[in-house]
Design a protein around this motif. Sequence first.
Motif, PDB file in Angstrom:
ATOM      1  N   LEU A  59      45.722  36.158  43.101  1.00  0.00           N
ATOM      2  CA  LEU A  59      45.274  35.200  42.096  1.00  0.00           C
ATOM      3  C   LEU A  59      45.262  35.785  40.692  1.00  0.00           C
ATOM      4  O   LEU A  59      45.614  35.102  39.732  1.00  0.00           O
ATOM      5  CB  LEU A  59      43.868  34.714  42.469  1.00  0.00           C
ATOM      6  N   PHE A  60      44.908  37.067  40.583  1.00  0.00           N
ATOM      7  CA  PHE A  60      44.774  37.699  39.274  1.00  0.00           C
ATOM      8  C   PHE A  60      45.736  38.866  39.120  1.00  0.00           C
ATOM      9  O   PHE A  60      45.950  39.624  40.057  1.00  0.00           O
ATOM     10  CB  PHE A  60      43.336  38.179  39.052  1.00  0.00           C
ATOM     11  N   ILE A  61      46.291  39.018  37.930  1.00  0.00           N
ATOM     12  CA  ILE A  61      47.212  40.100  37.613  1.00  0.00           C
ATOM     13  C   ILE A  61      46.591  40.945  36.534  1.00  0.00           C
ATOM     14  O   ILE A  61      46.406  40.495  35.395  1.00  0.00           O
ATOM     15  CB  ILE A  61      48.578  39.548  37.136  1.00  0.00           C
ATOM     16  N   PHE A  62      46.246  42.171  36.904  1.00  0.00           N
ATOM     17  CA  PHE A  62      45.635  43.087  35.929  1.00  0.00           C
ATOM     18  C   PHE A  62      46.700  43.660  35.013  1.00  0.00           C
ATOM     19  O   PHE A  62      47.727  44.144  35.468  1.00  0.00           O
ATOM     20  CB  PHE A  62      44.905  44.219  36.654  1.00  0.00           C
ATOM     21  N   GLU A  63      46.460  43.560  33.724  1.00  0.00           N
ATOM     22  CA  GLU A  63      47.363  44.151  32.735  1.00  0.00           C
ATOM     23  C   GLU A  63      46.577  45.177  31.949  1.00  0.00           C
ATOM     24  O   GLU A  63      45.637  44.825  31.239  1.00  0.00           O
ATOM     25  CB  GLU A  63      47.935  43.083  31.808  1.00  0.00           C
ATOM     26  N   GLU A  64      46.965  46.413  32.080  1.00  0.00           N
ATOM     27  CA  GLU A  64      46.256  47.494  31.407  1.00  0.00           C
ATOM     28  C   GLU A  64      46.411  47.378  29.891  1.00  0.00           C
ATOM     29  O   GLU A  64      47.485  47.095  29.390  1.00  0.00           O
ATOM     30  CB  GLU A  64      46.775  48.844  31.883  1.00  0.00           C
ATOM     31  N   ASP A  65      45.315  47.602  29.190  1.00  0.00           N
ATOM     32  CA  ASP A  65      45.332  47.572  27.730  1.00  0.00           C
ATOM     33  C   ASP A  65      46.063  48.802  27.229  1.00  0.00           C
ATOM     34  O   ASP A  65      45.716  49.927  27.551  1.00  0.00           O
ATOM     35  CB  ASP A  65      43.890  47.549  27.208  1.00  0.00           C
TER      36      ASP A  65
END
Length: 68
Positions: A59-65
């Motif tokens: 459901l969620f896609i983590f995108e690193e800052d």
Amino acid sequence: MKNNIRVIRKAMKFSQEELASMCGVTRQTINAIENDKYDPTLTLAFKLSQTLNTTVDQLFIFEEDTKD
């Protein structure tokens, strides 16, 4: 954090209002999450994934800052 809520919600033929009601939040909350304006709590993320019959990871896609 990006997400697939809109795509999965529409595939299941739920309106934002219906999904919100099933998860105990307002339609505005679902709208804000779908438009990447609000990151849900962990509890809400799990409620969303259960309601949409998927996993939190799908459901969620983590995108690193990358601001360093």
